[in-house]
Design an enzyme around this catalytic site. Structure first.
Site, PDB file in Angstrom:
ATOM      1  N   ALA A 156       0.849  -1.191   0.000  1.00  6.06           N
ATOM      2  CA  ALA A 156       0.000   0.000   0.000  1.00  6.06           C
ATOM      3  C   ALA A 156       0.884   1.240   0.000  1.00  6.06           C
ATOM      4  O   ALA A 156       1.865   1.318   0.743  1.00  6.06           O
ATOM      5  CB  ALA A 156      -0.906   0.014   1.228  1.00  6.06           C
ATOM      6  N   LYS A 157       0.540   2.191  -0.838  1.00  5.11           N
ATOM      7  CA  LYS A 157       1.246   3.472  -0.833  1.00  5.11           C
ATOM      8  C   LYS A 157       0.568   4.330   0.239  1.00  5.11           C
ATOM      9  O   LYS A 157      -0.260   5.203  -0.045  1.00  5.11           O
ATOM     10  CB  LYS A 157       1.174   4.131  -2.215  1.00  5.11           C
ATOM     11  CG  LYS A 157       2.129   5.307  -2.405  1.00  5.11           C
ATOM     12  CD  LYS A 157       2.107   5.780  -3.856  1.00  5.11           C
ATOM     13  CE  LYS A 157       2.976   7.007  -4.062  1.00  5.11           C
ATOM     14  NZ  LYS A 157       4.419   6.706  -3.906  1.00  5.11           N
TER      15      LYS A 157
END
Length: 303
Positions: A156-157
């Protein structure tokens, strides 16, 4: 930074200086949020286009899903907000920052506050400097390891994950280097502070596999360019000393674009100048983003 005029927030546009949140905004305290970094470029035929908007938008929604955040707008509306934000601000070239965050209301780790969304755009040159793109940058292996996938969701960014990158980058810059290289928790090369890495020796290119990195969209783009060129690309574990003896090495990322590495830990990489392959990838990447590659025009969303 140069301000824009408008920022899209929660379904509509507000003036740049009016895009405000409360000091008790949950994400400000606990880091629970996700974001994207996207670029818009002027194109060969006139006008501007956003590079690989669909892929970035998909990753934004994937990141939110990984963290359990439900974005209260469909993907199509966020994509259109990105296009309209560039259009309204009148930039021929700019950086886009979609951000998904938890607003104010309750405090505490279990708070269930409203999910909010913003899209800001502004002009932003080469992240690691114009000189770095031309001459190459100096890099230091960080004392901080890249996050383990079972510690935080590394695919996940997410907002909070970047504390890891900030610590590494500040450490490198305070020691006189321009960027950090993070190893994973097993001691293998992971990525830069905000970039993926490629290493070339004897005509073969290696890049760390996705088990320990955020799989970058620029990274995927470069892999496709290398394949088009008939160059063997291996996605596998890379050791730090492999980079010391590499012929060439470079970082990739939306903000950094293609950044040659001329030195790691006081070891000169190759000749100490950007190599032939790195220069070719830089040129081909610029052709892509500026609409000079007829085969890849589908990666451009006109503004």
């Amino acid at each position: 930074m140069e301000k824009g005029s408008w920022i899209w927030m929660d379904g509509g546009f507000v003036a740049w200086d009016e895009a405000k949140v409360h000091v008790l905004t949950h994400t400000l305290h606990y880091g629970m949020g996700v974001f994207e970094g996207i670029r818009c470029y002027s194109t060969e035929g006139g006008g501007s286009a956003i590079f690989r908007l669909d892929e970035h938008n998909r990753r934004l929604f994937d990141s939110a899903r990984i963290l359990g955040l439900k974005i209260p707008f469909p993907e199509e509306e966020i994509a259109e907000a990105c296009v309209e934000a560039v259009r309204r601000n009148g930039f021929a070239e700019c950086y886009l920052r979609p951000l998904v965050f938890l607003g104010d209301g309750e405090m505490g780790l279990a708070a269930d506050n409203r999910v909010r969304v913003a899209v800001a755009v502004w002009p932003w040159g080469a992240y690691l400097g114009e000189d770095g793109a031309k001459r190459g940058i100096t890099v230091k292996t960080s004392s901080f390891s890249r996050l383990h996938s079972n510690t935080l969701m590394s695919k996940a960014k997410s907002v909070g994950n970047y504390v890891n990158s900030i610590l590494a980058s500040h450490e490198a810059r305070s020691a006189g280097y321009e960027e950090a290289l993070l190893l994973d928790t097993e001691g293998f090369v992971a990525e830069g502070g905000g970039e993926n890495i490629f290493v070339m020796r004897d005509g073969i290119v290696k890049t760390p596999g996705t088990h320990s990195i955020l799989p970058g969209i620029t990274r995927a783009t470069v892999v496709s360019l290398l394949v088009d060129m008939g160059i063997e690309v291996r996605e596998e574990r890379v050791t730090r000393d492999e980079i010391y003896v590499a012929d060439e090495a470079f970082f990739t990322g939306t903000a950094a674009e293609i950044a040659p590495i001329r030195e790691l830990d006081n070891r000169t990489i190759g000749t100490g100048e950007p190599g032939e392959l790195t220069r070719e990838i830089q040129a081909r990447y610029l052709d892509l983003v500026h609409g000079r590659n007829e085969a890849r025009l589908s990666w451009l969303t006109p503004v």
